[in-house]
Design an enzyme around this catalytic site. Structure first.
Site: not given
Ligand SMILES: NC(=O)c1ccc[n+]([C@@H]2O[C@H](COP(=O)([O-])OP(=O)(O)OC[C@H]3O[C@@H](n4cnc5c(N)ncnc54)[C@H](OP(=O)(O)O)[C@@H]3O)[C@@H](O)[C@H]2O)c1
Length: 230
Positions: A130, A143
């Site tokens: 990501s 996260y």
């Protein structure tokens, strides 16, 4: 390696990006696609081979490696995204859960399938990373920590698997239009676009994919005087 004729396993294949990976692999002529899901009855895609798999269950990971012993392409896609800041009351619990799935789950799959890929000629692993591997915001702090760790895992396993001829591809992306990003505003990539780039990288032997302009900008900014993550 060619997608056509490959035998792939996609984790989290029942929805979101995992479903898009499974669909694209079948369309590109993969000989078999194991669509791994916690609840395999939710895998409704014709042509896919449902496989029960919770990444956090060592017995299910071991069973998956025994069942799918013909795999040449592993797509480590499944993950969770806890929207929790580091100073929030539940930060420690959320971080442990995130590491359990995103890091220990991905590690378990990589370790279980490394010998399978070796026996089948090397093959490739795609790890879904990501923009949050490099960038943190309070809503995504926990996260981001798990995705930074997953980036390190990707870089480490790439070295360890190079000798057996396994390509390890890290795919970084900003928001993608799936359930995971539902609560966030802003530009989102189409899952199909991210998947297309990831599979092209596998075919071209490329080790990193930066799936959108924002991700490319953040990557470039890592070495700026005021780095992009500050
Ligand atoms: N969406 C974004 O904005 C975005 C951006 C960059 C990167 N990514 C990355 O892209 C990947 C796919 O995300 P997505 O957007 O498709 O997310 P999603 O729509 O939330 O889907 C997540 C998938 O992972 C599965 N999963 C979660 N925990 C699991 C476990 N313990 N064992 C097995 N499967 C598990 C889920 O299964 P259930 O249906 O059973 O919950 C679901 O199939 C992730 O690695 C994510 O970090 C996403």
């Amino acid at each position: 390696m060619k997608i056509q004729g490959s035998i792939a396993l996609v984790t989290g294949a029942n929805r979101g990006l995992g479903l898009a990976f499974t669909q694209a692999l079948l369309e590109a002529g993969a000989a078999k696609v194991y669509a791994a899901a916690r609840d395999p009855s939710k895998v409704a895609l014709p042509g896919a081979t449902p496989l029960k798999l919770d990444l956090t269950d060592p017995a299910e990971v071991a069973a998956a490696a025994r069942t799918a012993s013909d795999v040449t392409l592993l797509v480590n896609n499944a993950a969770i995204a806890r929207t929790v800041a580091f100073l929030a009351p539940d930060a420690e619990t959320a971080l442990r859960e995130s590491l359990e799935t995103n890091i220990f789950g991905t590690l378990a799959m990589t370790r279980a399938f490394a010998p399978v890929l070796k026996a089948n000629g090397g093959g490739a692993i795609v790890n879904m990373l990501s923009i949050a591997s490099w960038l943190s915001r309070p809503a995504l702090a926990v996260y981001a920590a798990s995705k930074s760790a997953q980036w390190a895992l990707t870089n480490g396993t790439r070295y360890e698997l190079r000798e057996q001829g396994t390509l390890v591809v890290g795919v970084h992306a900003g928001f993608i239009d799936t359930d995971m990003s539902r609560q966030f505003q802003g530009p989102k990539s189409r899952p199909e676009d991210v998947v297309r780039q990831a599979l092209a990288a596998v075919e071209q032997g490329l080790e990193e994919v930066l799936a959108d302009e924002r991700t490319r900008e953040v990557k470039r900014g890592l070495s700026a005087e005021r780095a992009s993550y500050l």
